[in-house]
Motif scaffolding. Structure first.
Motif, PDB file in Angstrom:
ATOM      1  N   GLY A 197      22.992  11.196 -20.757  1.00 52.11           N
ATOM      2  CA  GLY A 197      21.662  11.448 -21.291  1.00 52.11           C
ATOM      3  C   GLY A 197      21.028  10.212 -21.879  1.00 52.11           C
ATOM      4  N   VAL A 198      21.823   9.426 -22.615  1.00 45.56           N
ATOM      5  CA  VAL A 198      21.318   8.172 -23.187  1.00 45.56           C
ATOM      6  C   VAL A 198      20.990   7.183 -22.070  1.00 45.56           C
ATOM      7  N   PHE A 199      21.842   7.150 -21.048  1.00 47.32           N
ATOM      8  CA  PHE A 199      21.598   6.275 -19.904  1.00 47.32           C
ATOM      9  C   PHE A 199      20.259   6.599 -19.253  1.00 47.32           C
ATOM     10  N   GLU A 200      20.001   7.883 -19.017  1.00 46.34           N
ATOM     11  CA  GLU A 200      18.762   8.270 -18.343  1.00 46.34           C
ATOM     12  C   GLU A 200      17.534   7.993 -19.213  1.00 46.34           C
ATOM     13  N   GLN A 201      17.656   8.195 -20.522  1.00 45.06           N
ATOM     14  CA  GLN A 201      16.539   7.885 -21.411  1.00 45.06           C
ATOM     15  C   GLN A 201      16.199   6.398 -21.362  1.00 45.06           C
ATOM     16  N   VAL A 259       8.415  14.832 -11.193  1.00 45.69           N
ATOM     17  CA  VAL A 259       8.154  15.976 -12.044  1.00 45.69           C
ATOM     18  C   VAL A 259       6.660  16.210 -12.153  1.00 45.69           C
ATOM     19  N   VAL A 260       6.246  17.416 -11.910  1.00 45.09           N
ATOM     20  CA  VAL A 260       4.870  17.826 -12.116  1.00 45.09           C
ATOM     21  C   VAL A 260       4.898  18.914 -13.176  1.00 45.09           C
ATOM     22  N   GLU A 261       4.004  18.847 -14.152  1.00 41.64           N
ATOM     23  CA  GLU A 261       4.026  19.799 -15.245  1.00 41.64           C
ATOM     24  C   GLU A 261       3.975  21.224 -14.708  1.00 41.64           C
ATOM     25  N   GLY A 262       4.933  22.012 -15.165  1.00 42.95           N
ATOM     26  CA  GLY A 262       4.997  23.406 -14.738  1.00 42.95           C
ATOM     27  C   GLY A 262       5.815  23.631 -13.489  1.00 42.95           C
ATOM     28  N   VAL A 263       6.133  22.560 -12.768  1.00 43.41           N
ATOM     29  CA  VAL A 263       6.867  22.731 -11.509  1.00 43.41           C
ATOM     30  C   VAL A 263       8.334  22.990 -11.762  1.00 43.41           C
ATOM     31  N   THR A 264       8.934  22.292 -12.743  1.00 41.34           N
ATOM     32  CA  THR A 264      10.371  22.363 -12.951  1.00 41.34           C
ATOM     33  C   THR A 264      10.742  23.221 -14.141  1.00 41.34           C
ATOM     34  N   ASP A 265       9.874  24.136 -14.554  1.00 42.99           N
ATOM     35  CA  ASP A 265      10.194  25.002 -15.679  1.00 42.99           C
ATOM     36  C   ASP A 265      11.514  25.717 -15.434  1.00 42.99           C
ATOM     37  N   GLY A 266      12.404  25.656 -16.413  1.00 44.13           N
ATOM     38  CA  GLY A 266      13.684  26.334 -16.305  1.00 44.13           C
ATOM     39  C   GLY A 266      14.734  25.552 -15.565  1.00 44.13           C
ATOM     40  N   MET A 267      14.403  24.387 -15.024  1.00 43.54           N
ATOM     41  CA  MET A 267      15.366  23.567 -14.314  1.00 43.54           C
ATOM     42  C   MET A 267      15.692  22.330 -15.139  1.00 43.54           C
ATOM     43  N   PRO A 268      16.966  21.901 -15.172  1.00 37.24           N
ATOM     44  CA  PRO A 268      17.290  20.674 -15.904  1.00 37.24           C
ATOM     45  C   PRO A 268      16.688  19.475 -15.198  1.00 37.24           C
ATOM     46  N   LEU A 269      16.099  18.552 -15.964  1.00 37.11           N
ATOM     47  CA  LEU A 269      15.490  17.376 -15.361  1.00 37.11           C
ATOM     48  C   LEU A 269      16.549  16.430 -14.839  1.00 37.11           C
ATOM     49  N   MET A 270      17.674  16.331 -15.541  1.00 34.96           N
ATOM     50  CA  MET A 270      18.717  15.398 -15.163  1.00 34.96           C
ATOM     51  C   MET A 270      19.927  16.169 -14.671  1.00 34.96           C
ATOM     52  N   GLN A 271      20.200  16.084 -13.403  1.00 36.04           N
ATOM     53  CA  GLN A 271      21.343  16.800 -12.862  1.00 36.04           C
ATOM     54  C   GLN A 271      21.845  16.078 -11.619  1.00 36.04           C
ATOM     55  N   ARG A 272      23.137  15.882 -11.546  1.00 39.38           N
ATOM     56  CA  ARG A 272      23.709  15.266 -10.356  1.00 39.38           C
ATOM     57  C   ARG A 272      23.694  16.280  -9.217  1.00 39.38           C
TER      58      ARG A 272
END
Length: 428
Positions: A242-246, A323-336
């Motif tokens: 998480g720190v890496f991605e930030q 990422v588009v606002e509202g597109v990824t609701d409920g999905m983790p932004l960072m995932q392998r």
């Protein structure tokens, strides 16, 4: 996974044992690229002293080289990999075999070595109850632990540290400065350490050794460990994915801003018609350098049947540009994710007729993501279809057109030079 000793095996108070063994275990898993763990400390429940470590838990937080295994097989393999720390402890510390019934020598807190006063002064420790210190003869070490400050200083001696550093000699992470952090990447794992934490670790190491020549830095999810010539220093600090991605996101934003200033007048001329094979090679080169990319391989030759895929990738999907606002609701932004990559060249734009069965193709290859590289662009109708699929929440979907490809070529001018038969740069 946990580290817990008993009085049957070791006399006296055992904070140093739980601390050192858990740090060695965490370092070994990270160096072997197996997992990046978080260490959780369990204090002694029988006494009201928050400096005594009763046990340590190790929580795997990045899957590493075992990521392709299912849960049951994953934990079996993790157990086998973890047993390697037993051999490491034997080699470094010369510990007796576990089956040996003889008891290890007890520990004492006196006399403190000279470096203790410098460490306590550096940490501004006002009270002896803020830390634990133990001298042992079996294993032979001098170990300082402050759970409140999240600091460990372990003096093993030059010979033992030589053995430890030699055991970790294959650990050669790629590093880069990123947004006041030092980012680390190996084949399967990523970490990032704040620069301020690195400086603090080096100061503590210098307090013991007087110099910090050639230190080895090993970060994992909850700690960073710096190996000196006779000592190692560990600091509790979030250093995980998480720190890496930030830090990556901030660094990428800064880089794009610089490119917009210094390279905004560059344009590109593409050869017509494009050689599909060379264009796929160019796309592969760009994708290999994308943030979060762990693994990417081309599937067959360009003109061979590819079963609906050109590349297969393992990718920690970055949010920028995807990422588009509202597109990824409920999905983790960072995932392998396992990502299928398709490369399409169409003079009038790539349309849905070029990829009629996206969902079936993704499910067939057990992929949770699709990257479409479309040259020069995709049709509006096809863009709407991809957006609808992305909004469904089942898959991560993104696409590059000519503009996104050229944006990355500005960041990697060496790729333009190697593919001069496809594209040339125009400067005013």
């Amino acid at each position: 996974m946990s580290v817990r000793t008993t009085s049957w095996e070791w006399d006296g108070e055992r904070t140093d044992l739980h601390d050192v063994f858990s740090l060695l275990w965490g370092m070994n898993l990270r160096v072997r690229d197996v997992t990046s763990v978080g260490l959780l400390t369990e204090l002694n429940p029988a006494i009201d002293i928050d400096s005594e470590v009763y046990a340590r838990l190790l929580v795997p937080l990045q899957a590493g080289t075992l990521s392709a295994l299912e849960s049951k097989e994953y934990f079996k393999a993790l157990g086998r990999e973890s047993f390697a720390v037993h051999d490491l402890a034997q080699a470094v510390l010369g510990l007796m075999p576990l089956e040996d019934p003889s008891r290890a020598a007890g520990a004492t807190y006196k006399p403190e070595p000279r470096w203790m006063s410098a460490v306590k002064r550096n940490l501004r420790l006002p009270d002896w109850r803020e830390y634990e210190f133990r001298r042992r003869t079996a294993p032979d070490w001098r170990a300082f632990t402050s759970t409140r400050r999240g600091v460990s200083v372990v003096e093993l001696g030059r010979r033992k540290m030589d053995v430890l550093r030699d055991a970790f000699s294959s650990y050669r992470p790629r590093t880069a400065d990123a947004a006041d952090h030092l980012a680390f990447r190996t084949d399967a794992l990523v970490n990032a350490v704040p620069n301020a934490t690195m400086r603090r670790a080096f100061r503590l190491l210098a307090a013991v050794e007087g110099e910090t020549r050639g230190p080895v830095t090993i970060p994992f999810e909850s700690h960073v460990v710096v190996l000196g010539r006779k000592t190692f220093v560990a600091l509790r600090q979030p250093c995980g994915a998480g720190v890496f991605e930030q830090s990556r996101t901030v660094a990428e934003t800064e880089r794009v801003a610089r490119d917009d200033v210094f390279l905004r007048t560059e344009t590109y001329t593409w050869r017509t018609p494009l050689d599909p094979s060379r264009f796929e090679e160019l796309v592969g080169e760009i994708l290999e350098r994308e943030p979060g990319m762990h693994f990417i391989r081309q599937i067959g030759a360009t003109n061979e049947p590819d079963d609906g895929r050109d590349f297969m990738a393992e990718w920690t999907v970055p949010p920028s540009g995807a990422v588009v606002e509202g597109v990824t609701d409920g999905m983790p932004l960072m995932q392998r994710r396992h990502v299928l990559v398709q490369v399409k060249i169409r003079g009038r734009g790539v349309s849905k007729q070029d990829m009629p069965d996206i969902r079936d193709t993704l499910e067939h290859h057990r992929c949770s993501g699709l990257m479409l590289v479309a040259f020069p662009n995709i049709t509006a109708q096809f863009a709407n279809r991809l957006l609808a699929l992305r909004r469904s929440g089942r898959f991560w979907i993104d696409w590059w057109q000519r503009g996104q490809i050229e944006q990355r070529l500005r960041q990697h001018p060496d790729i333009v030079r190697r593919f001069a038969d496809l594209v040339t740069v125009n400067r005013p």
